[in-house]
Design an enzyme around this catalytic site. Structure first.
Site, mmCIF file in Angstrom:
data_model
loop_
_atom_site.group_PDB
_atom_site.id
_atom_site.type_symbol
_atom_site.label_atom_id
_atom_site.label_comp_id
_atom_site.label_asym_id
_atom_site.label_seq_id
_atom_site.Cartn_x
_atom_site.Cartn_y
_atom_site.Cartn_z
ATOM 1 N N LYS A 53 65.020 43.447 42.572
ATOM 2 C CA LYS A 53 64.922 44.799 43.131
ATOM 3 C C LYS A 53 65.883 45.744 42.417
ATOM 4 O O LYS A 53 65.508 46.865 42.060
ATOM 5 C CB LYS A 53 65.240 44.771 44.637
ATOM 6 N N GLN A 97 68.217 42.759 53.242
ATOM 7 C CA GLN A 97 67.428 41.585 52.858
ATOM 8 C C GLN A 97 67.405 40.560 54.000
ATOM 9 O O GLN A 97 68.438 40.205 54.553
ATOM 10 C CB GLN A 97 68.041 40.965 51.586
ATOM 11 N N ASP A 120 61.299 49.557 53.623
ATOM 12 C CA ASP A 120 60.602 48.277 53.825
ATOM 13 C C ASP A 120 59.425 48.442 54.789
ATOM 14 O O ASP A 120 58.568 47.555 54.876
ATOM 15 C CB ASP A 120 61.573 47.269 54.471
HETATM 16 N N1 GUN Z 1 62.803 38.885 52.652
HETATM 17 C C1 GUN Z 1 61.647 38.437 52.093
HETATM 18 N N2 GUN Z 1 60.861 39.479 51.773
HETATM 19 C C2 GUN Z 1 61.523 40.596 52.134
HETATM 20 C C3 GUN Z 1 61.233 41.983 52.030
HETATM 21 O O1 GUN Z 1 60.181 42.415 51.546
HETATM 22 N N3 GUN Z 1 62.190 42.826 52.492
HETATM 23 C C4 GUN Z 1 63.350 42.378 53.036
HETATM 24 N N4 GUN Z 1 64.215 43.285 53.493
HETATM 25 N N5 GUN Z 1 63.651 41.113 53.147
HETATM 26 C C5 GUN Z 1 62.743 40.224 52.682
#
Ligand code: GUN
Length: 284
Positions: A53, A97, A120
């Site tokens: 990311k 996350q 998100d």
């Molecule tokens: N953990 C696994 N996929 C994601 C996601 O798309 N966003 C977040 N914040 N955590 C995750």
């Protein structure tokens, strides 16, 4: 093999190229869009996601504010951090996350993210906006799936669409997005009685269950479009939720694993962050 293989890597690259151009124009008259990423603990998969990311941000010209915290960080400290990011004018998106360590109530932390920084698309307000058709942030994986379906020129109007998996972050928003495009949507899950019969009827299959090759190729309707969200590690290989080779014999188009949905998820996160900056600063 007859199906068209839908190249998520190439589409994500195209989306990122378009975003970079948008960011350059935006940053000529404003600050760059900003994304704050919070990672707690040392879960290896989460560390890889977060690295990807932040690399995506850097390449697109999005400023990123990384907060990598030890596993024993208290819930209160996390809440205070999210509150600071919420007030920070440089931050357009906040991503915490998941999963968070067991001693932290993830819901209590996520609830501190303002809906207009929830890139998100996880907060009830954004999910509610999706359900009623108001503008808001859409969760990145389902948003990426819609782009892949469009890239493959999938007829959606009136189509029988099947979503396998009912998670809050993939299955449920996925069903809503397909419904908004006038599909007839069926949701299947772990208690569904005859999955094969549902798959056999579907013009569009989105598999997001997290079980290696659970969807057998022979179930797939001839001419269906198959999107495989699964990434399951089997030995040293990554495999999807769909038995790829056999499904590709019958489908008109199918995503591979890896190289299908995965690359699109991060591209959609970057896209949501740029949209947020544009909305928050009131220009297009
Ligand atoms: N953990 C696994 N996929 C994601 C996601 O798309 N966003 C977040 N914040 N955590 C995750």
């Amino acid at each position: 093999m007859s199906a068209r293989i839908i190249d998520g890597k190439a589409l994500a690259k195209k989306v990122r190229r378009e975003l970079k151009a948008r960011v350059e124009t935006f940053a000529e008259t404003h600050r760059p869009p900003g994304l704050a990423v919070v990672l707690v603990g040392d879960d290896p998969a989460s560390a890889v996601y977060v690295r990807n990311k932040t690399r995506g941000c850097r390449r697109a010209g999005i400023e990123h504010f990384d907060h990598i915290l030890p596993a024993d960080t208290s819930q209160q400290a996390l809440i205070e951090l999210v509150d600071r990011l919420a007030a920070d004018q440089r931050v357009d998106g906040i991503l915490v996350q998941l999963p968070l360590p067991a001693h932290v109530d993830a819901r209590a932390v996520l609830a501190r993210i303002p809906a207009d920084k929830d890139v998100d698309g996880f907060l009830p307000e954004n999910i509610g906006r999706l359900v009623v058709g108001e503008p808001g942030f859409v969760a990145c994986t389902p948003a990426g799936v819609m782009r892949l379906l469009d890239e493959a020129e999938t007829p959606l109007e009136g189509a029988e669409a099947l979503v396998i998996g009912r998670s809050n972050i993939v299955g449920k928003p996925m069903g809503q997005l397909l419904l908004a495009r006038n599909c007839t949507v069926t949701m299947c899950h772990s208690r569904t009685r005859d999955l094969a019969a549902h798959v056999a009827r579907a013009d569009v299959v989105v598999a997001a269950v997290g079980r290696a090759e659970m969807v057998r190729g022979e179930w797939v309707k001839s001419g269906a479009t198959v999107i495989d969200v699964g990434t399951n590690r089997v030995g040293d290989k990554l495999v999807g939720d769909v038995e790829f080779a056999a499904a590709a014999e019958r489908a008109r188009a199918i995503t591979p694993v890896p190289g299908g949905v995965g690359p699109m998820t991060i591209a959609m996160l970057l896209s949501n962050t740029v949209d947020s900056a544009v909305r928050r600063l009131g220009i297009s």
